[in-house]
Scaffold this motif. Sequence first.
Motif, PDB file in Angstrom:
ATOM      1  N   LEU A 169       0.857  -1.179   0.000  1.00 26.54           N
ATOM      2  CA  LEU A 169       0.000   0.000   0.000  1.00 26.54           C
ATOM      3  C   LEU A 169       0.897   1.234   0.000  1.00 26.54           C
ATOM      4  CD1 LEU A 169      -2.464  -1.185   2.794  1.00 26.54           C
ATOM      5  CD2 LEU A 169      -2.847  -1.311   0.330  1.00 26.54           C
ATOM      6  N   ARG A 170       0.471   2.279  -0.727  1.00 27.54           N
ATOM      7  CA  ARG A 170       1.313   3.479  -0.841  1.00 27.54           C
ATOM      8  C   ARG A 170       0.521   4.752  -0.607  1.00 27.54           C
ATOM      9  NH1 ARG A 170       6.168   3.599  -3.978  1.00 27.54           N
ATOM     10  NH2 ARG A 170       6.929   1.523  -4.515  1.00 27.54           N
ATOM     11  N   VAL A 204      -3.507   4.602   5.077  1.00 27.09           N
ATOM     12  CA  VAL A 204      -2.936   4.672   3.729  1.00 27.09           C
ATOM     13  C   VAL A 204      -4.025   4.434   2.682  1.00 27.09           C
ATOM     14  CG1 VAL A 204      -1.381   3.533   2.099  1.00 27.09           C
ATOM     15  CG2 VAL A 204      -0.583   4.072   4.396  1.00 27.09           C
ATOM     16  N   ARG A 205      -4.906   3.476   2.940  1.00 30.26           N
ATOM     17  CA  ARG A 205      -5.999   3.222   1.994  1.00 30.26           C
ATOM     18  C   ARG A 205      -6.926   4.429   1.877  1.00 30.26           C
ATOM     19  NH1 ARG A 205      -5.736  -2.168   4.122  1.00 30.26           N
ATOM     20  NH2 ARG A 205      -7.242  -1.621   5.757  1.00 30.26           N
ATOM     21  N   ALA A 206      -7.025   5.219   2.956  1.00 34.35           N
ATOM     22  CA  ALA A 206      -7.873   6.414   2.919  1.00 34.35           C
ATOM     23  C   ALA A 206      -7.259   7.521   2.068  1.00 34.35           C
ATOM     24  CB  ALA A 206      -8.121   6.925   4.334  1.00 34.35           C
ATOM     25  N   GLN A 207      -5.961   7.396   1.729  1.00 36.63           N
ATOM     26  CA  GLN A 207      -5.282   8.325   0.818  1.00 36.63           C
ATOM     27  C   GLN A 207      -5.423   9.793   1.228  1.00 36.63           C
ATOM     28  OE1 GLN A 207      -3.451   7.248  -2.424  1.00 36.63           O
ATOM     29  NE2 GLN A 207      -3.292   5.798  -0.715  1.00 36.63           N
ATOM     30  N   GLY A 208      -5.165  10.062   2.497  1.00 37.18           N
ATOM     31  CA  GLY A 208      -5.163  11.444   2.977  1.00 37.18           C
ATOM     32  C   GLY A 208      -6.491  11.919   3.530  1.00 37.18           C
ATOM     33  N   ALA A 209      -7.567  11.153   3.308  1.00 32.09           N
ATOM     34  CA  ALA A 209      -8.864  11.515   3.897  1.00 32.09           C
ATOM     35  C   ALA A 209      -8.864  11.130   5.376  1.00 32.09           C
ATOM     36  CB  ALA A 209      -9.991  10.798   3.169  1.00 32.09           C
ATOM     37  N   SER A 210      -9.621  11.857   6.185  1.00 33.90           N
ATOM     38  CA  SER A 210      -9.649  11.561   7.609  1.00 33.90           C
ATOM     39  C   SER A 210     -10.559  10.374   7.901  1.00 33.90           C
ATOM     40  CB  SER A 210     -10.122  12.785   8.402  1.00 33.90           C
ATOM     41  OG  SER A 210     -11.442  13.131   8.040  1.00 33.90           O
ATOM     42  N   ARG A 261      -5.754  11.348  10.036  1.00 31.01           N
ATOM     43  CA  ARG A 261      -5.407  11.177   8.621  1.00 31.01           C
ATOM     44  C   ARG A 261      -3.895  11.213   8.478  1.00 31.01           C
ATOM     45  NH1 ARG A 261      -7.081  17.232   6.429  1.00 31.01           N
ATOM     46  NH2 ARG A 261      -5.286  18.328   7.341  1.00 31.01           N
ATOM     47  N   LEU A 262      -3.413  10.780   7.319  1.00 29.85           N
ATOM     48  CA  LEU A 262      -2.000  10.915   7.022  1.00 29.85           C
ATOM     49  C   LEU A 262      -1.749  12.301   6.449  1.00 29.85           C
ATOM     50  CD1 LEU A 262      -1.037   7.461   5.486  1.00 29.85           C
ATOM     51  CD2 LEU A 262      -0.809   8.262   7.844  1.00 29.85           C
ATOM     52  N   GLY A 263      -0.741  12.979   6.965  1.00 33.52           N
ATOM     53  CA  GLY A 263      -0.447  14.326   6.519  1.00 33.52           C
ATOM     54  C   GLY A 263       0.340  14.337   5.223  1.00 33.52           C
ATOM     55  N   VAL A 264       0.470  15.498   4.652  1.00 32.22           N
ATOM     56  CA  VAL A 264       1.238  15.702   3.420  1.00 32.22           C
ATOM     57  C   VAL A 264       2.685  15.901   3.814  1.00 32.22           C
ATOM     58  CG1 VAL A 264       1.525  17.091   1.362  1.00 32.22           C
ATOM     59  CG2 VAL A 264      -0.773  16.733   2.304  1.00 32.22           C
ATOM     60  N   VAL A 265       3.460  14.826   3.708  1.00 35.11           N
ATOM     61  CA  VAL A 265       4.855  14.861   4.120  1.00 35.11           C
ATOM     62  C   VAL A 265       5.718  14.435   2.946  1.00 35.11           C
ATOM     63  CG1 VAL A 265       6.562  13.946   5.741  1.00 35.11           C
ATOM     64  CG2 VAL A 265       4.212  14.298   6.491  1.00 35.11           C
ATOM     65  N   THR A 266       6.677  15.237   2.596  1.00 34.45           N
ATOM     66  CA  THR A 266       7.538  14.929   1.446  1.00 34.45           C
ATOM     67  C   THR A 266       8.846  14.288   1.881  1.00 34.45           C
ATOM     68  OG1 THR A 266       8.436  17.170   1.508  1.00 34.45           O
ATOM     69  CG2 THR A 266       6.573  16.764   0.052  1.00 34.45           C
TER      70      THR A 266
END
Length: 268
Positions: A169-170, A204-210, A261-266
């Motif tokens: 999963l990514r 991760v499956r939620a793809q940034g959604a809470s 949720r997963l945050g936007v982290v680079t």
Amino acid sequence: MSMEWGPEVTPTELPVTAEGEPPSSGRETKGSVGAGGEPPSSGRRRVLVVEDEPHMREIVGFVLDHHGYEVVLEGSAEAGWRRIQHERFDAMVLDVMLGDVSGIDLCVRIRSRSRTPIIFLSALSTPEERIAGLEAGADDYLGKPFSPRELVLRVNRLVERSLSDPGELRWQEVRVDAARPIATLGERRVVLTATSHQILSALVRAQGASMTWREILNEVWATSAPQGGKQMVKTAIYRLRRELGDDEARLVETVRGSGYRLGVVTKL
């Protein structure tokens, strides 16, 4: 009660009985073990049950055996620990209030060397006691009295997760192994507990959604609103962040009034 665990030993260092089994207090085994501590080629998944009350131990063993598991029964934390060093298991069911050492202490000891899924059984089932069990590293907590069917479903769920089909999963720089409790953050590899692996996979499956705490609860524990459920999720998220090294909650964000949720982290 505290106990000196002593050094870890290999199977060849364990004293054995005439039948070739390691001695243990209150040991009862449904099934056998092959040479070198390997389970026989029966194809049955193996579950260790550590419960000091004989009647309850027999009930749990019977229920799991009836539903297709090869069950090893032990009556003390010390005997259970010896088994864990000697054999492999697909799941473990531990009583919290054992006679020699608490199940909590045994769980902490197990987590120092194994990621095998652990379910606690206990008559102590307040939110605080459930949280203590999760903080010790358990993946689930079932209060007594319990439904035998619920116990089987929870064991099934944890075993199936740990043996799921391979895949990945990514989400941005986060990769999660679908079959094993391993995550890769950028170039850093992290080994997770079973519960943390399931929560991170869901995020991760939620793809940034809470996800709300109820959604996480349903995803990980197959229930929507047990007593203390919100606090259970909060504690599990804390453990996940700690395992990821996400002390500042940059990766696993808390969304006020919504959930996580997963945050936007680079860079990780």
